[in-house]
Design a protein around this motif. Structure first.
Motif, PDB file in Angstrom:
ATOM      1  N   ILE A   1      11.180   4.605  -5.352  1.00  0.00           N
ATOM      2  CA  ILE A   1       9.708   4.463  -5.774  1.00  0.00           C
ATOM      3  C   ILE A   1       9.026   5.247  -5.128  1.00  0.00           C
ATOM      4  O   ILE A   1       9.354   5.846  -3.907  1.00  0.00           O
ATOM      5  N   GLU A   2       7.955   5.968  -5.808  1.00  0.00           N
ATOM      6  CA  GLU A   2       7.364   7.323  -4.993  1.00  0.00           C
ATOM      7  C   GLU A   2       5.982   7.021  -4.995  1.00  0.00           C
ATOM      8  O   GLU A   2       5.349   6.639  -5.824  1.00  0.00           O
TER       9      GLU A   2
ATOM     10  N   LEU B   1      17.516   0.918  -1.936  1.00  0.00           N
ATOM     11  CA  LEU B   1      16.131   1.216  -2.580  1.00  0.00           C
ATOM     12  C   LEU B   1      15.684   2.186  -1.744  1.00  0.00           C
ATOM     13  O   LEU B   1      15.612   2.050  -0.614  1.00  0.00           O
ATOM     14  N   ILE B   2      14.946   3.158  -2.243  1.00  0.00           N
ATOM     15  CA  ILE B   2      14.368   4.440  -1.558  1.00  0.00           C
ATOM     16  C   ILE B   2      12.959   4.187  -1.777  1.00  0.00           C
ATOM     17  O   ILE B   2      12.361   4.495  -2.953  1.00  0.00           O
ATOM     18  N   PHE B   3      12.111   4.158  -0.740  1.00  0.00           N
ATOM     19  CA  PHE B   3      10.570   4.462  -0.802  1.00  0.00           C
ATOM     20  C   PHE B   3      10.441   5.746  -0.254  1.00  0.00           C
ATOM     21  O   PHE B   3      10.528   6.124   0.826  1.00  0.00           O
ATOM     22  N   TYR B   4       9.828   6.521  -1.355  1.00  0.00           N
ATOM     23  CA  TYR B   4       9.770   8.132  -1.239  1.00  0.00           C
ATOM     24  C   TYR B   4       8.215   8.492  -1.008  1.00  0.00           C
ATOM     25  O   TYR B   4       7.433   8.260  -1.989  1.00  0.00           O
TER      26      TYR B   4
ATOM     27  N   LYS C   1      18.906  13.957 -10.307  1.00  0.00           N
ATOM     28  CA  LYS C   1      19.315  13.090 -11.297  1.00  0.00           C
ATOM     29  C   LYS C   1      19.696  11.810 -10.684  1.00  0.00           C
ATOM     30  O   LYS C   1      20.267  11.682  -9.526  1.00  0.00           O
ATOM     31  N   GLY C   2      19.412  10.807 -11.340  1.00  0.00           N
ATOM     32  CA  GLY C   2      19.343   9.518 -10.980  1.00  0.00           C
ATOM     33  C   GLY C   2      18.553   8.786  -9.964  1.00  0.00           C
ATOM     34  O   GLY C   2      18.684   7.431  -9.978  1.00  0.00           O
ATOM     35  N   ALA C   3      17.686   9.490  -9.759  1.00  0.00           N
ATOM     36  CA  ALA C   3      16.517   8.905  -8.582  1.00  0.00           C
ATOM     37  C   ALA C   3      15.542   7.897  -9.419  1.00  0.00           C
ATOM     38  O   ALA C   3      15.259   6.734  -8.523  1.00  0.00           O
TER      39      ALA C   3
ATOM     40  N   PRO D   1       9.612   3.405 -11.639  1.00  0.00           N
ATOM     41  CA  PRO D   1      10.402   3.685 -12.960  1.00  0.00           C
ATOM     42  C   PRO D   1      10.886   2.468 -13.482  1.00  0.00           C
ATOM     43  O   PRO D   1      11.183   1.428 -12.852  1.00  0.00           O
ATOM     44  N   LYS D   2      10.646   2.191 -14.734  1.00  0.00           N
ATOM     45  CA  LYS D   2      11.349   1.222 -15.516  1.00  0.00           C
ATOM     46  C   LYS D   2      12.636   0.989 -15.279  1.00  0.00           C
ATOM     47  O   LYS D   2      13.533  -0.325 -15.457  1.00  0.00           O
TER      48      LYS D   2
END
Length: 408
Positions: free
Chosen positions: A241-242, A210-213, A234-236, A263-264
């Motif tokens: 989560i941004e 999981l990326i917290f951006y 693509k794929g993010a 995103p869902k």
């Protein structure tokens, strides 16, 4: 008896900027006539733009009438703002989001700290180093960071970003559950290319990471090849989560408004291997612990997307970036090694002669009466650097550079 959460006791006694303030106050007591210029704290100085204040006045007038009064608003934010965010911040970049994937908050700091509640305390975390202190401190509070030893937390994977690697973090050599990325970066002021960001998205897809951006400073990007959002990759949407903020974009540090994108498609695993949608989980969390951002603040944020608001904010950002350009040029002319300041409002300076961050901070304060932020406060790889902010006014920035010329 009630037992305290002892993870709080692991935190250093003071937050970085509280330590800076304490040293400045001590200096002012012993030097009451000194004119101190602060280029350390990342708070804005320009007033709110007219489009925003006019919207706030209208919202206050609405609240003064029976038909226009607003009480509790939607925890996720009013639809008028979420639709404006999707239309203006993402669609022009080819990113399609649904308003239900936007969560309005009272500033990015709150959500970057609170978001870790969605995942178990025993997840591993990785951070680019140096980094915004809230990311690590909030994980310390829940018990995820381990123990502090020689300036490093035992359960944190540090990804150094220094002059030696051109401030490009390398992928971890092992699997990490959660990665924190912040671009344009606070504190270094550096950015990440699409090719490099794609490596992180691919790593996350491969490793179920999981990326917290944190994209709080994306409005300062001038280079057309630098991504403003991780969702340009693509794929993010499946892994990231941004976080966004109106604080540094529109001067909302005192108004308080930002938003988070969940995103869902984004899911995380249960111990039994099931997949849980984090969008719905975050919505449930917000409904329980957050009563929403004020109606007045959200109308103010909406006004930043009007033609007038966009132009006025562009002018404010240009003002700060002119400060950054001036400081970068002046410090470079002094023979100092500087980074950032081209696509972000921060200058990252390598201290001359390998001087320690706090030592250089104190020398500058006492000899030039100018305040910076010691880089080591942002993580172990920040030692030997200091941060300057471009959020001051032109006159103070110019005066500070003149003082540094005389001192150095």
């Amino acid at each position: 008896m009630a037992l305290v959460n002892e993870h709080f006791l692991k935190l250093p006694n003071n937050y970085l900027f509280a330590d800076v303030a304490k040293k400045i106050n001590a200096f002012k007591v012993s030097h009451p006539n000194a004119d101190v210029i602060s280029l350390g704290i990342g708070d804005v100085t320009r007033p709110l733009c007219p489009a925003v204040t006019e919207a706030m006045h209208r919202a206050v007038d609405e609240m003064a009438t029976e038909e226009g009064f607003h009480g509790y608003g939607p925890e996720q934010g009013y639809l008028f703002l979420r639709e404006a965010i999707v239309k203006n911040d993402f669609l022009p970049r080819g990113i399609r989001l649904d308003p239900s994937e936007i969560f309005v908050n009272d500033g990015a700091k709150s959500d970057t700290g609170n978001i870790q509640e969605l995942v178990r305390w025993d997840n591993s975390i990785g951070v680019t180093d140096p980094i915004y202190p809230v990311y690590i401190d909030s994980n310390v509070m829940i018990g995820r960071a381990g123990e502090l030893k020689d300036g490093r937390w035992s359960n944190v994977v540090y990804l150094p970003c220094t002059a030696e690697n051109n401030f490009v973090p390398q992928l971890p050599d092992r699997r990490v559950d959660i990665i924190y990325l912040c671009y344009p970066n606070n504190p270094t002021g550096t950015v990440i290319s699409k090719d490099e960001l794609r490596k992180w998205v691919n790593y996350a897809l491969k490793n179920d990471t999981l990326i917290f951006y944190d994209a709080a400073y994306e409005a300062y990007i001038k280079d057309p090849d630098i991504p403003h959002s991780i969702y340009e990759i693509k794929g993010a949407r499946k892994v990231a989560i941004e976080f966004h903020s109106f604080s540094k974009t529109a001067g909302f540090t005192g108004v308080r408004c930002g938003y988070t994108v969940v995103p869902k498609e984004l899911t995380a695993s249960t111990l039994s291997g099931g997949r849980i949608a984090l969008n719905q989980l975050w919505y449930r969390r917000q409904c329980t612990k957050f009563n929403g951002t004020s109606y007045i603040s959200q109308r103010a944020a909406e006004a930043t997307y009007t033609p007038e608001g966009k132009e006025q904010i562009r002018q404010t950002i240009a003002y700060y970036m002119d400060n950054a350009r001036m400081m970068r040029d002046e410090l470079s002319r002094l023979g100092l090694q500087v980074f950032g300041g081209e696509n972000a409002p921060y200058i990252w300076l390598k201290t001359p002669g390998g001087e320690g961050s706090w030592r250089f901070f104190e020398q500058m304060l006492y000899n030039a009466h100018v305040v910076c932020t010691p880089g080591v406060g942002f993580g172990p790889s920040g030692e030997g650097y200091v941060r300057f902010t471009a959020f001051g006014n032109h006159e103070d920035c110019a005066k500070a550079m003149e003082r540094l010329r005389k001192w150095i």
